[in-house]
Design an enzyme around this catalytic site. Structure first.
Site, PDB file in Angstrom:
ATOM      1  CG  HIS A  54      12.286  50.533  30.412  1.00  0.00           C
ATOM      2  ND1 HIS A  54      13.498  50.092  29.922  1.00  0.00           N
ATOM      3  CD2 HIS A  54      12.284  50.239  31.728  1.00  0.00           C
ATOM      4  CE1 HIS A  54      14.183  49.539  30.910  1.00  0.00           C
ATOM      5  NE2 HIS A  54      13.485  49.614  32.028  1.00  0.00           N
ATOM      6  CG  HIS A  89      13.050  51.045  37.074  1.00  0.00           C
ATOM      7  ND1 HIS A  89      12.399  49.856  37.340  1.00  0.00           N
ATOM      8  CD2 HIS A  89      13.509  50.922  35.797  1.00  0.00           C
ATOM      9  CE1 HIS A  89      12.458  49.065  36.285  1.00  0.00           C
ATOM     10  NE2 HIS A  89      13.117  49.685  35.321  1.00  0.00           N
ATOM     11  CD  GLU A 102      16.892  49.217  33.854  1.00  0.00           C
ATOM     12  OE1 GLU A 102      15.669  49.475  33.965  1.00  0.00           O
ATOM     13  OE2 GLU A 102      17.320  48.155  33.368  1.00  0.00           O
TER      14      GLU A 102
HETATM   15 CO    CO Z   1      13.908  48.491  33.749  1.00  0.00          CO
END
Ligand code: CO
Length: 140
Positions: free
Chosen positions: A7, A80, A131
């Site tokens: 994502h 992110h 991440e």
């Molecule tokens: Co995230």
């Protein structure tokens, strides 16, 4: 070593407003309900796309880490990117061995997907907060 893009995290002052924009402007039809993650100080909702998700993030509570980002980007913005890895602990150790800075204690935390995650400092990743998320069914 990294796998799929899972994502892209997008911070917003209002998930409701952002979800409306993804619906009205982009025609997104599959957007999850807003959900609180008090331990991380965020509300999240996901725009499901055919190949990945947009993670909408809104501050939850006074101590939310998203407040500082929104102070600099009042209308929100890209926060992110999240890549899947087969094993989060191995990925963390490899990142450290290569000199990257793992944020916080370095102990993986449960992310919004119910699998452990870590974050890497943007200074080691071309200015992008990264991440890493253990792929569902991964680990040891
Ligand atoms: Co995230």
């Amino acid at each position: 070593m990294i796998g799929k893009l899972n994502h892209v995290g997008v911070a917003t002052p209002s998930i409701d407003e952002a979800a409306k924009m993804y619906r009205d402007l982009f025609g997104a039809t599959d957007i999850t309900a807003k959900r609180a993650l008090p331990e991380q100080g965020v509300w999240v909702a996901f725009v499901n796309l055919p190949n990945a998700q947009i993670e909408l993030i809104e501050p939850y509570g006074e101590a939310s880490p998203i407040h500082a980002f929104l102070a600099k980007n009042p209308k929100g913005g890209q926060h992110h990117v999240c890549f899947e890895v087969p094993d989060i602990l191995r990925a963390r150790d490899e990142m450290r061995a290569k000199g990257a800075t793992v944020l916080g204690t370095g102990e993986p935390r449960m992310g919004a997907h119910g699998v452990p995650v870590i974050f890497l400092h943007p200074k080691d990743a071309g200015g992008v907060l990264v991440e890493l998320m253990q792929e569902p069914g991964g680990g040891h």
